[in-house]
Motif scaffolding. Structure first.
Motif, PDB file in Angstrom:
ATOM      1  N   LYS A   1      42.836  14.473  76.441  1.00  0.00           N
ATOM      2  CA  LYS A   1      42.330  13.173  76.547  1.00  0.00           C
ATOM      3  C   LYS A   1      42.851  12.193  76.840  1.00  0.00           C
ATOM      4  O   LYS A   1      43.906  11.773  76.063  1.00  0.00           O
ATOM      5  CB  LYS A   1      41.167  13.013  75.203  1.00  0.00           C
ATOM      6  CG  LYS A   1      40.445  13.748  74.620  1.00  0.00           C
ATOM      7  CD  LYS A   1      39.587  13.628  73.789  1.00  0.00           C
ATOM      8  CE  LYS A   1      38.540  14.522  73.426  1.00  0.00           C
ATOM      9  NZ  LYS A   1      37.811  14.338  71.959  1.00  0.00           N
ATOM     10  N   GLU A   2      42.999  11.579  78.058  1.00  0.00           N
ATOM     11  CA  GLU A   2      43.911  10.577  78.554  1.00  0.00           C
ATOM     12  C   GLU A   2      44.081   9.369  77.304  1.00  0.00           C
ATOM     13  O   GLU A   2      45.143   8.749  77.215  1.00  0.00           O
ATOM     14  CB  GLU A   2      43.617  10.140  79.853  1.00  0.00           C
ATOM     15  CG  GLU A   2      44.701   8.806  80.499  1.00  0.00           C
ATOM     16  CD  GLU A   2      44.076   8.479  81.991  1.00  0.00           C
ATOM     17  OE1 GLU A   2      45.070   7.985  82.684  1.00  0.00           O
ATOM     18  OE2 GLU A   2      43.009   8.456  82.265  1.00  0.00           O
ATOM     19  N   ALA A   3      42.813   8.773  76.850  1.00  0.00           N
ATOM     20  CA  ALA A   3      42.957   7.849  75.801  1.00  0.00           C
ATOM     21  C   ALA A   3      43.825   8.137  74.666  1.00  0.00           C
ATOM     22  O   ALA A   3      44.510   7.363  74.268  1.00  0.00           O
ATOM     23  CB  ALA A   3      41.631   7.489  75.463  1.00  0.00           C
ATOM     24  N   SER A   4      43.749   9.413  74.230  1.00  0.00           N
ATOM     25  CA  SER A   4      44.481   9.900  73.022  1.00  0.00           C
ATOM     26  C   SER A   4      45.718  10.041  73.387  1.00  0.00           C
ATOM     27  O   SER A   4      46.679   9.681  72.584  1.00  0.00           O
ATOM     28  CB  SER A   4      44.065  11.242  72.667  1.00  0.00           C
ATOM     29  OG  SER A   4      44.524  11.640  71.477  1.00  0.00           O
ATOM     30  N   VAL A   5      46.310  10.445  74.505  1.00  0.00           N
ATOM     31  CA  VAL A   5      47.688  10.437  75.014  1.00  0.00           C
ATOM     32  C   VAL A   5      48.429   9.178  75.132  1.00  0.00           C
ATOM     33  O   VAL A   5      49.399   8.811  74.290  1.00  0.00           O
ATOM     34  CB  VAL A   5      47.869  11.172  76.417  1.00  0.00           C
ATOM     35  CG1 VAL A   5      49.231  11.021  76.927  1.00  0.00           C
ATOM     36  CG2 VAL A   5      47.590  12.796  76.358  1.00  0.00           C
ATOM     37  N   ASP A   6      47.532   8.166  75.697  1.00  0.00           N
ATOM     38  CA  ASP A   6      48.134   6.765  75.650  1.00  0.00           C
ATOM     39  C   ASP A   6      48.368   6.074  74.336  1.00  0.00           C
ATOM     40  O   ASP A   6      49.069   5.542  74.349  1.00  0.00           O
ATOM     41  CB  ASP A   6      47.153   5.998  76.659  1.00  0.00           C
ATOM     42  CG  ASP A   6      47.078   6.426  78.090  1.00  0.00           C
ATOM     43  OD1 ASP A   6      48.131   7.029  78.538  1.00  0.00           O
ATOM     44  OD2 ASP A   6      46.281   6.183  79.021  1.00  0.00           O
ATOM     45  N   ALA A   7      47.422   6.221  73.628  1.00  0.00           N
ATOM     46  CA  ALA A   7      47.298   5.714  72.101  1.00  0.00           C
ATOM     47  C   ALA A   7      48.519   6.374  71.321  1.00  0.00           C
ATOM     48  O   ALA A   7      49.211   5.602  70.633  1.00  0.00           O
ATOM     49  CB  ALA A   7      46.050   5.833  71.527  1.00  0.00           C
ATOM     50  N   ALA A   8      48.728   7.644  71.486  1.00  0.00           N
ATOM     51  CA  ALA A   8      49.812   8.067  70.611  1.00  0.00           C
ATOM     52  C   ALA A   8      51.191   7.712  71.327  1.00  0.00           C
ATOM     53  O   ALA A   8      51.987   7.467  70.361  1.00  0.00           O
ATOM     54  CB  ALA A   8      49.675   9.898  70.868  1.00  0.00           C
TER      55      ALA A   8
ATOM     56  N   ALA B   1      51.702   4.971  72.826  1.00  0.00           N
ATOM     57  CA  ALA B   1      52.038   3.737  72.485  1.00  0.00           C
ATOM     58  C   ALA B   1      52.389   3.523  70.763  1.00  0.00           C
ATOM     59  O   ALA B   1      53.149   2.572  70.657  1.00  0.00           O
ATOM     60  CB  ALA B   1      50.672   2.832  72.678  1.00  0.00           C
ATOM     61  N   GLN B   2      51.623   4.310  70.169  1.00  0.00           N
ATOM     62  CA  GLN B   2      52.156   4.329  68.615  1.00  0.00           C
ATOM     63  C   GLN B   2      53.621   4.593  68.573  1.00  0.00           C
ATOM     64  O   GLN B   2      54.312   3.940  67.892  1.00  0.00           O
ATOM     65  CB  GLN B   2      51.340   5.125  67.786  1.00  0.00           C
ATOM     66  CG  GLN B   2      50.019   4.736  67.694  1.00  0.00           C
ATOM     67  CD  GLN B   2      49.107   5.767  66.773  1.00  0.00           C
ATOM     68  OE1 GLN B   2      49.411   5.988  65.605  1.00  0.00           O
ATOM     69  NE2 GLN B   2      48.358   6.424  67.425  1.00  0.00           N
ATOM     70  N   ILE B   3      54.251   5.549  69.163  1.00  0.00           N
ATOM     71  CA  ILE B   3      55.337   5.910  69.236  1.00  0.00           C
ATOM     72  C   ILE B   3      56.528   4.734  69.625  1.00  0.00           C
ATOM     73  O   ILE B   3      57.321   4.457  68.927  1.00  0.00           O
ATOM     74  CB  ILE B   3      55.718   7.235  70.042  1.00  0.00           C
ATOM     75  CG1 ILE B   3      55.248   8.444  69.740  1.00  0.00           C
ATOM     76  CG2 ILE B   3      57.470   7.398  70.306  1.00  0.00           C
ATOM     77  CD1 ILE B   3      55.178   9.641  70.828  1.00  0.00           C
ATOM     78  N   ASP B   4      56.080   4.340  70.808  1.00  0.00           N
ATOM     79  CA  ASP B   4      56.932   3.039  71.268  1.00  0.00           C
ATOM     80  C   ASP B   4      56.655   1.748  70.299  1.00  0.00           C
ATOM     81  O   ASP B   4      57.989   1.351  70.056  1.00  0.00           O
ATOM     82  CB  ASP B   4      55.948   2.423  72.439  1.00  0.00           C
ATOM     83  CG  ASP B   4      56.868   1.217  73.249  1.00  0.00           C
ATOM     84  OD1 ASP B   4      58.157   1.387  72.955  1.00  0.00           O
ATOM     85  OD2 ASP B   4      56.281   0.601  73.900  1.00  0.00           O
TER      86      ASP B   4
ATOM     87  N   LEU C   1      61.724   6.917  73.245  1.00  0.00           N
ATOM     88  CA  LEU C   1      61.508   8.090  73.388  1.00  0.00           C
ATOM     89  C   LEU C   1      62.635   8.703  74.354  1.00  0.00           C
ATOM     90  O   LEU C   1      62.799   8.401  75.657  1.00  0.00           O
ATOM     91  CB  LEU C   1      59.988   8.543  73.897  1.00  0.00           C
ATOM     92  CG  LEU C   1      59.816   9.869  74.021  1.00  0.00           C
ATOM     93  CD1 LEU C   1      59.627  10.497  72.499  1.00  0.00           C
ATOM     94  CD2 LEU C   1      58.296  10.140  74.721  1.00  0.00           C
ATOM     95  N   ASP C   2      63.321   9.870  73.845  1.00  0.00           N
ATOM     96  CA  ASP C   2      64.332  10.495  74.565  1.00  0.00           C
ATOM     97  C   ASP C   2      64.056  11.727  74.974  1.00  0.00           C
ATOM     98  O   ASP C   2      64.426  12.240  75.983  1.00  0.00           O
ATOM     99  CB  ASP C   2      65.698  10.407  73.842  1.00  0.00           C
ATOM    100  CG  ASP C   2      65.930   8.992  73.238  1.00  0.00           C
ATOM    101  OD1 ASP C   2      66.371   8.445  74.053  1.00  0.00           O
ATOM    102  OD2 ASP C   2      65.737   8.746  72.002  1.00  0.00           O
ATOM    103  N   ILE C   3      63.227  12.637  74.102  1.00  0.00           N
ATOM    104  CA  ILE C   3      62.889  14.046  74.336  1.00  0.00           C
ATOM    105  C   ILE C   3      61.297  14.200  74.218  1.00  0.00           C
ATOM    106  O   ILE C   3      60.779  13.839  73.141  1.00  0.00           O
ATOM    107  CB  ILE C   3      63.673  14.936  73.504  1.00  0.00           C
ATOM    108  CG1 ILE C   3      65.099  14.905  73.785  1.00  0.00           C
ATOM    109  CG2 ILE C   3      63.310  16.151  73.776  1.00  0.00           C
ATOM    110  CD1 ILE C   3      66.179  15.324  72.430  1.00  0.00           C
TER     111      ILE C   3
ATOM    112  N   ALA D   1      55.505   9.990  78.351  1.00  0.00           N
ATOM    113  CA  ALA D   1      57.038  10.213  77.973  1.00  0.00           C
ATOM    114  C   ALA D   1      57.834   9.484  79.216  1.00  0.00           C
ATOM    115  O   ALA D   1      58.683   8.904  78.913  1.00  0.00           O
ATOM    116  CB  ALA D   1      57.367  11.435  77.711  1.00  0.00           C
ATOM    117  N   ALA D   2      57.723   9.777  80.444  1.00  0.00           N
ATOM    118  CA  ALA D   2      58.631   9.506  81.386  1.00  0.00           C
ATOM    119  C   ALA D   2      58.632   7.956  81.644  1.00  0.00           C
ATOM    120  O   ALA D   2      59.308   7.256  81.680  1.00  0.00           O
ATOM    121  CB  ALA D   2      58.355  10.167  82.913  1.00  0.00           C
TER     122      ALA D   2
END
Length: 259
Positions: A72-79, A81-84, A90-92, A131-132
């Motif tokens: 799910k694109e929205a889930s990927v983007d949200a996760a 964003a939380q890491i950021d 994010l290095d790896i 990630a990139a």
């Protein structure tokens, strides 16, 4: 894992790593190893509670867990964003989440095909892209390690698994393409291609002594891989020791593909 000191080229002190499908199996083994290398690790999984539990067990000072459904694109983007927001970098990325629906091709529905494609291929792309974006924005680049499979390099499976084989073949070429595209930004992209690995992912296959005997017979080293076997290869590709390696798929296969 080992308590011996890790040589400097294999250290990753101060780096932040995210692992998809990290609550168990290969993902969890990789997350644990990355922590020993000096990383702070984000354990992500479609089962958010399992991701948090795994991260807590690894150590709340060096890991935290997030829910992430790679399909799910929205889930990927949200996760991401939380890491950021939480760590600012994010290095790896260990792009490990996967799915298999083992059915003969003539019995595989389009819905089943789409379900596997959504996780194994589209999900891997969505996570690599997210990630990139963070790696390139930060200016230092980074490393992505995808989980492919020997079935992405060989059609010689022991049972029908067309959607899995097709998507893992796509991962091999996606790895090459992204490696070339992102090399100017110092983002390395590689993959591992494991043989059958003793994790929950192979599920009921281990309940068949006949199938286990066939796997051992077609594997020159005569055994299944353990999750740690694959994690060691992932960790190498993610480390500074592999700084001149990109676009490569490393088979972790006990000699299967050499035959």
């Amino acid at each position: 894992m080992t308590d011996k000191p890790i040589p400097a080229p294999f250290r990753a002190d101060g780096l932040v790593a995210a692992v998809t499908g990290g609550a168990n199996g290969i993902g969890l083994a990789a997350a644990k190893l990355l922590v020993t290398m000096g990383c702070r690790v984000v354990v992500t999984d479609r089962d958010g509670a399992a991701a948090i539990e795994a991260a807590t067990a690894i150590g709340p000072d060096v890991a935290f867990g997030l829910e992430l459904d790679v399909a799910k694109e929205a889930s990927v983007d949200a996760a991401f964003a939380q890491i950021d927001a939480k760590v600012g970098r994010l290095d790896i990325l260990i792009n490990n989440a996967g799915r298999a629906i083992r059915k003969p091709s003539l019995e595989l529905s389009l819905a089943d095909w789409d379900a596997v494609v959504a996780v194994n291929m589209t999900g891997a792309f969505l996570c690599a892209r997210a990630a990139a974006t963070l790696m390139i924005r930060g200016g230092a680049g980074g490393v992505i390690v995808n989980t492919a499979s020997i079935m992405g390099l060989s059609g010689g499976g022991l049972y029908p698994n067309i959607s899995y084989q097709t998507t893992k073949g796509a991962i091999v070429n996606m790895t090459r393409a992204l490696a070339v595209e992102w090399a100017p930004h110092n983002v390395r992209v590689n993959a591992v291609a494991p043989i059958w690995t003793r994790t929950g992912f192979i599920g009921q296959l281990e309940e068949s002594p006949e199938l286990m005997a066939r796997i051992q017979a077609v594997t020159p080293l005569g055994r299944l891989a353990e999750a740690e076997d694959v994690a060691y290869a992932i960790a190498f590709l993610a480390s500074p020791a592999a700084g001149m390696i990109t676009g490569h798929t490393l088979a972790v296969d006990g000699g299967f593909l050499a035959q």
